[in-house]
Design an enzyme around this catalytic site. Structure first.
Site, PDB file in Angstrom:
ATOM      1  N   GLU A  85      40.752  28.128  47.025  1.00  0.00           N
ATOM      2  CA  GLU A  85      40.659  27.314  45.809  1.00  0.00           C
ATOM      3  C   GLU A  85      42.043  27.006  45.242  1.00  0.00           C
ATOM      4  O   GLU A  85      42.829  27.916  44.989  1.00  0.00           O
ATOM      5  CB  GLU A  85      39.811  28.032  44.757  1.00  0.00           C
ATOM      6  CG  GLU A  85      39.596  27.208  43.496  1.00  0.00           C
ATOM      7  CD  GLU A  85      38.651  27.874  42.508  1.00  0.00           C
ATOM      8  OE1 GLU A  85      38.798  27.615  41.300  1.00  0.00           O
ATOM      9  OE2 GLU A  85      37.783  28.657  42.939  1.00  0.00           O
ATOM     10  N   LYS A 279      33.762  34.635  36.712  1.00  0.00           N
ATOM     11  CA  LYS A 279      34.103  34.011  37.994  1.00  0.00           C
ATOM     12  C   LYS A 279      35.611  33.812  38.074  1.00  0.00           C
ATOM     13  O   LYS A 279      36.227  34.011  39.127  1.00  0.00           O
ATOM     14  CB  LYS A 279      33.369  32.679  38.139  1.00  0.00           C
ATOM     15  CG  LYS A 279      33.529  32.016  39.510  1.00  0.00           C
ATOM     16  CD  LYS A 279      34.715  31.079  39.574  1.00  0.00           C
ATOM     17  CE  LYS A 279      34.813  30.418  40.952  1.00  0.00           C
ATOM     18  NZ  LYS A 279      36.032  29.583  41.100  1.00  0.00           N
ATOM     19  N   ASP A 295      36.114  44.798  51.100  1.00  0.00           N
ATOM     20  CA  ASP A 295      34.823  44.116  51.086  1.00  0.00           C
ATOM     21  C   ASP A 295      34.593  43.455  49.730  1.00  0.00           C
ATOM     22  O   ASP A 295      34.161  44.105  48.782  1.00  0.00           O
ATOM     23  CB  ASP A 295      33.716  45.125  51.392  1.00  0.00           C
ATOM     24  CG  ASP A 295      32.349  44.479  51.550  1.00  0.00           C
ATOM     25  OD1 ASP A 295      32.188  43.304  51.164  1.00  0.00           O
ATOM     26  OD2 ASP A 295      31.432  45.165  52.043  1.00  0.00           O
ATOM     27  N   HIS A 392      44.534  22.004  36.816  1.00  0.00           N
ATOM     28  CA  HIS A 392      43.688  22.148  37.997  1.00  0.00           C
ATOM     29  C   HIS A 392      43.684  20.868  38.830  1.00  0.00           C
ATOM     30  O   HIS A 392      43.798  20.918  40.060  1.00  0.00           O
ATOM     31  CB  HIS A 392      42.267  22.495  37.574  1.00  0.00           C
ATOM     32  CG  HIS A 392      41.332  22.668  38.737  1.00  0.00           C
ATOM     33  ND1 HIS A 392      41.343  23.781  39.543  1.00  0.00           N
ATOM     34  CD2 HIS A 392      40.383  21.847  39.256  1.00  0.00           C
ATOM     35  CE1 HIS A 392      40.434  23.658  40.486  1.00  0.00           C
ATOM     36  NE2 HIS A 392      39.843  22.489  40.331  1.00  0.00           N
TER      37      HIS A 392
END
Length: 437
Positions: A85, A279, A295, A392
């Protein structure tokens, strides 16, 4: 293709790839070329990657970036981040630089306890079961000595085992609830091996016991570690006086601090906001976890369960203003390892751990938590000042340019134009179409 394939796992790598290319692609050779282009030219290294999972056909690249200038507990770190991202690494780096002149990040390991459970049903007198458990508890430790010996030498092992009555949730449902210390390993295999021995001991001792009648019985359902580790916690925080928050986009630090705290408070009470808020934290957390061979799915599951521990999904981070001091912090559960698994196999994982100066599992917990907090700070700073899209979309501009395979000349024109104009997908497409006319 509308038929099952028989014996796929027994096919060679070439046979698997040929079958996929011929069954699913109108231009099989083109598909084969894409697959081959991502193979490593070093056959031995490629074989290593092939053997990480099953039915491997190629490698799937994710960029590995670095975020420098992280001042953590008085020591500078450059943090590796594996993520696809855009803007995540840039945002983390910006936060790191910002806080490096304001005291840096402070971290605390709260606990490192991990959990495993033997799930079983018991049809009988619960008081007798408790008495039985008390009698044989020491046997669980004795019967796992061969498994725990090496871990105990490193300072870890089984911490405690408890019998839990869960009949309020399911009929006849009980647990052996065990806690573990696994030091620098994540400890999944160690914990599961111990649990399976607990189950064996439980069944054998029950059969030999004269406490129970013929009508009373035990049935072991499963033995497995839990990825919910609410007592394997790390805290990361930043703080400074409100006036020290000032910078280019923060001309009124008092107003900024108040808006920032309110933004966090919204995430604490509003689940729709909390999910997106968290998030953003996990953008930083997962990127470091992936780069260090841990993990991230297990961590994600445990972290989000922790965010819901009080009955409603809520923010993982918190902020306050007290006596003129702004403080921003988070506490998250992280079960990580720096030995075993991919950490000793994957060359890039080993490189990333060396870049971090070969941290212990606890030190890695601290680094990961800091990355999450830095990412969250960057997002909230943008949201409460310029807005999230300005930075962004400028980072996303490269993805749009690459999508349209812009030439070097076109790339130069596009970037020059959007230095002064708002970036959106449609605006970039329109500009590219215009210059190509």
């Amino acid at each position: 293709m509308n038929n099952a394939v028989a014996g796929f796992s027994k096919l060679s790598k070439k046979e698997k790839i040929d079958w996929i290319a011929n069954e699913y692609f109108s231009t099989p050779e083109e598909a084969l070329n894409i697959i081959r282009n991502y193979w490593n030219s070093d056959d031995k290294l490629q074989q290593l990657h092939d053997e990480f999972i099953e039915n491997t056909i190629t490698n799937f690249y994710i960029p590995l970036g670095v975020a420098p200038n992280f001042l953590i507990n008085g020591k500078y770190k450059t943090i590796p981040m594996a993520i696809e991202e855009s803007s995540v690494v840039a945002a983390a780096s910006k936060s790191a630089k910002y806080w490096s002149t304001r005291g840096g990040f402070k971290t605390t390991i709260i606990n490192t306890e991990k959990i495993g459970q033997v799930h079983f049903t018991f049809n009988g007198d619960a008081d007798k079961l408790q008495s039985f458990f008390d009698q044989i508890k020491s046997k669980f430790f004795t019967d796992t000595q061969s498994i725990t010996k090496n871990m105990q030498q490193r300072g870890g092992g089984i911490l405690d085992i408890k019998l839990k009555d869960k009949r309020s949730l399911l009929e006849n449902y009980f647990q052996l609830h065990a806690t573990f210390e696994t030091k620098d390993s994540m400890g999944a295999n160690f914990i599961n091996s111990c649990l399976e021995q607990f189950a064996t001991t439980l069944k054998e001792e029950f059969q030999q016991s004269d406490l129970f009648s013929d009508d009373e019985s035990i049935k072991v359902i499963m033995s497995i570690l839990s990825n919910y580790v609410p007592n394997c916690l790390v805290r990361a925080e930043v703080s400074c006086s409100i006036e020290d928050l000032a910078e280019k986009h923060i001309t009124n630090p008092q107003d900024f601090a108040e808006r920032f705290v309110q933004a966090v408070q919204i995430a604490e009470v509003e689940p729709f906001r909390a999910v997106t808020h968290n998030k953003g934290i996990m953008n930083g957390v997962d990127a470091v976890i992936l780069a260090t061979g841990n993990d991230f799915r297990a961590v994600e599951a445990g972290v989000h369960a922790y965010a819901s521990r009080n009955g409603q999904y809520s923010s993982l981070s918190h902020a306050k203003i007290e006596n003129g001091i702004f403080t921003f912090w988070l506490e998250i559960p992280l079960a990580l390892g720096t030995v075993g698994g991919l950490t000793s196999l994957h060359p890039l994982v080993k490189l990333c751990l060396e870049m971090l100066e070969k941290p212990s599992a606890q030190e890695l917990m601290e680094i990961v938590a800091v990355a999450g907090l830095a990412q969250n700070f960057a997002a909230l700073r943008s949201l409460t000042t310029t807005g999230i899209q300005e930075g962004h979309m400028k980072m996303h501009l490269n993805n749009i340019i690459n999508q349209f395979e812009a030439t070097d000349e076109e790339r130069h024109l596009i970037k020059a134009h959007f230095k002064k104009n708002t970036v959106s997908h449609s605006a970039v497409v329109e500009f590219i179409e215009n210059i190509r006319k």
